[in-house]
Design an enzyme around this catalytic site. Structure first.
Site, mmCIF file in Angstrom:
data_model
loop_
_atom_site.group_PDB
_atom_site.id
_atom_site.type_symbol
_atom_site.label_atom_id
_atom_site.label_comp_id
_atom_site.label_asym_id
_atom_site.label_seq_id
_atom_site.Cartn_x
_atom_site.Cartn_y
_atom_site.Cartn_z
ATOM 1 N N SER A 204 5.275 -6.921 11.704
ATOM 2 C CA SER A 204 4.432 -7.905 12.382
ATOM 3 C C SER A 204 3.824 -8.915 11.423
ATOM 4 C CB SER A 204 3.339 -7.164 13.141
ATOM 5 O OG SER A 204 3.916 -6.107 13.843
ATOM 6 N N ARG B 61 5.360 -15.331 4.723
ATOM 7 C CA ARG B 61 4.060 -15.165 4.071
ATOM 8 C C ARG B 61 3.406 -13.909 4.629
ATOM 9 N NH1 ARG B 61 3.792 -19.143 7.974
ATOM 10 N NH2 ARG B 61 2.414 -18.636 9.705
ATOM 11 N N ASP C 192 6.224 -7.471 16.460
ATOM 12 C CA ASP C 192 5.534 -6.619 17.443
ATOM 13 C C ASP C 192 5.320 -7.330 18.778
ATOM 14 O OD1 ASP C 192 3.609 -8.320 16.403
ATOM 15 O OD2 ASP C 192 2.071 -6.784 16.149
HETATM 16 MG MG MG Z 1 0.310 -3.112 16.700
#
Ligand code: MG
Ligand code: ADP
Length: 494
Positions: free
Chosen positions: A150, A165, A203
């Protein structure tokens, strides 16, 4: 109700004044929506924007009939989860999972240490939970793993993506620019595990997929949104509305299936309005930004998500201490080296606890002050003042969260379609709502988060063109175990 002393009344007035700085008026939310619509179009047209609008090359969402057993891992920001998912093909699934906090020192070290730690968790999981059952259920002799990662990546294939990044307090410079699937696969191979990383999943995309698999409606989910350590969203966009896609896919040589006419876009909305044209700003936000690893970046996220709300509160509490906080009783003592004087030391779960404290003497808040914040024998007045701050910070977070949700429903035409369907429906016929899947501890546990978010959606209805009636058209559901199930669903198509 206890009677407050004059000094406590003065303190409370001051706390209300600080709380008022967090008030996010209807017009402020509406301005946010208009700016979001503008930046959304910009991000879809031009590569390299802060709100990146990343094409994921996922061109369909599930309908609940998918089947199989898969492994999934999720590097969220706070925890690392390993799970195995058995999709039953009837919108249901069984899931086994293990969760480990990510050691702080690994968040700012080198990539090898982090990824070998992750691979070891996969090894423990297989050993402990599943070696036999999964082996038997898999026709080939390796397990397919979906990797939920994520952080912003430039995804060039389903299982290949270069880190753009770090966010959420991570800072591992040697990983930037590298393919994170390869980093994980290398450490998995070093342990000799029969596991292949077949899909890289943000995610938000996982949440969208998982909700779409499990959602009650017939049509797919429009948007998956995260309100956890960070905040971000992924949604289904028409190919015709992504002008930059042709050039990008040619440059990377990525082929994809055009037949559905849509693609899932990972917005990276945490970076919405880094220019601070419309977002609310207070001295407490500015202090946080200045002390962060990435000043001037992720400005929306810094006002909304779990990693930051505790620190905003800490800054506001410190400011209130100049105006009588913890000074109305002689017995109150504060640990001078404690959490109140240490940046990033208040967890957002503390805000949830305080927000939910409806005891007449604020017992839960006093307890939390004592046990977690190093303040003993605070008064009821102190606790009331702190709750006033919490209320302002939490409510602002939830109201700001309405901005990307409203803008996405409007920009994609999802709300137009809903209105048409409603106009065409025969009396008594149910029109399917716009489905939105959410995940993350903030939306899941912060008391009243969805209620405040919905209030903001209603507030903008008269202020944004085409938004009349919008709130009623939106259905929000938790994507339970979203990242795991979503990664499995994407591993399935790999
Ligand atoms: Mg999560
Ligand atoms: P991740 O982002 O790693 O996937 P979560 O969705 O659990 O993990 O989000 C973790 C964030 O949520 C942390 O910033 C934490 O402070 C915050 N958090 C944890 N529990 C609560 C709670 N009860 N209420 C509000 N925020 C919470």
């Amino acid at each position: 109700m206890s009677i407050l002393s004059d000094s406590e009344e003065a303190l409370l007035a001051r706390a209300r004044a600080i709380g008022a700085e967090f008030v996010c008026e209807p017009e402020s939310v509406a301005k946010g929506v208009r700016e979001y619509l503008r930046l959304m179009d910009k991000g879809l047209s031009e590569p390299g924007q802060a709100m990146t609008m990343i094409p994921t090359y996922v061109t369909a969402v599930p309908n609940g009939t998918e089947k199989g057993v898969y492994l999934a891992v999720d590097l969220g920001g706070t925890n690392f989860r390993v799970c195995s998912i058995d999709l039953h093909g009837d919108s249901k699934f069984t899931l086994t999972q293990a969760k480990t906090p990510i050691p702080k020192e690994l968040m700012t070290g080198n990539s090898k240490d982090l990824f070998s730690f992750l691979a070891k968790q996969v090894a423990y999981f297989i050993e402990k939970h599943h070696s036999q059952t999964i082996d038997a259920a898999t026709p080939t002799n390796f397990l397919k793993l979906g990797f939920t990662f994520s952080f912003p990546v430039d995804q060039v294939a389903l299982n290949k993506g270069h880190l753009l990044r770090w966010t959420k307090g991570f800072d591992i410079p040697d990983a930037v620019g590298k393919d994170v699937c390869e980093l994980l696969q290398k450490e998995i191979d070093a342990l000799g595990l029969p596991v292949r990383v077949v899909a890289l999943v943000n995610d938000t995309v996982g949440t969208l997929m998982a909700r779409s698999y499990a959602s009650p409606g017939k049509s797919g989910t429009l948007l998956g949104a995260i309100f956890g350590t960070g905040t971000n969203g992924a949604y289904v966009e028409k190919l015709s509305r992504i002008p930059k896609l042709k050039k990008m896919s040619e440059e990377s040589g990525t082929k994809f299936d055009h037949s559905s006419g849509v693609m899932v876009i990972n917005t990276e909305w945490g970076a919405f309005d880094n220019a601070m044209k419309v977002l609310p700003d207070t001295p407490y936000d500015r202090a946080l930004d200045k002390n962060s690893v990435n000043p001037g970046m992720q400005m929306f996220e810094k006002r909304v998500s779990g990693m930051f709300l505790g620190e905003i509160l800490r800054n506001a509490i410190v400011a209130l201490m100049d105006h009588g906080l913890f000074k109305s009783a002689h017995g109150t003592s504060i640990d001078e080296n404690g959490p109140l004087f240490t940046a990033w030391s208040i967890d957002t779960s503390a805000l949830s606890t305080i927000q939910a404290d409806y005891t007449s003497e604020y017992t839960l808040t006093k307890q939390l002050l004592e046990q977690q914040l190093g303040v003993s024998a605070a008064t009821t007045g102190d606790a009331m003042a702190i709750k006033t701050l919490v209320y302002g910070i939490g409510k602002r977070s939830a109201r700001l969260s309405a901005i990307p949700i409203a803008a996405t429903a409007l920009a994609t035409g999802a709300y137009e379609n809903y209105k048409k369907a409603k106009a065409d429906a025969v009396p008594g016929q149910e029109v399917e709502k716009i489905d939105i899947g959410v995940d993350g501890s903030v939306v899941e546990y912060y008391p009243g988060f969805e209620r405040y978010l919905r209030e903001a959606l209603r507030d903008i209805q008269p202020l944004v063109p085409g938004a009349a009636g919008l709130e009623d058209a939106i259905r929000i559901g938790i994507a339970k175990d979203g990242s795991g199930v979503g990664a499995a669903l994407i591993a399935l198509v790999a």
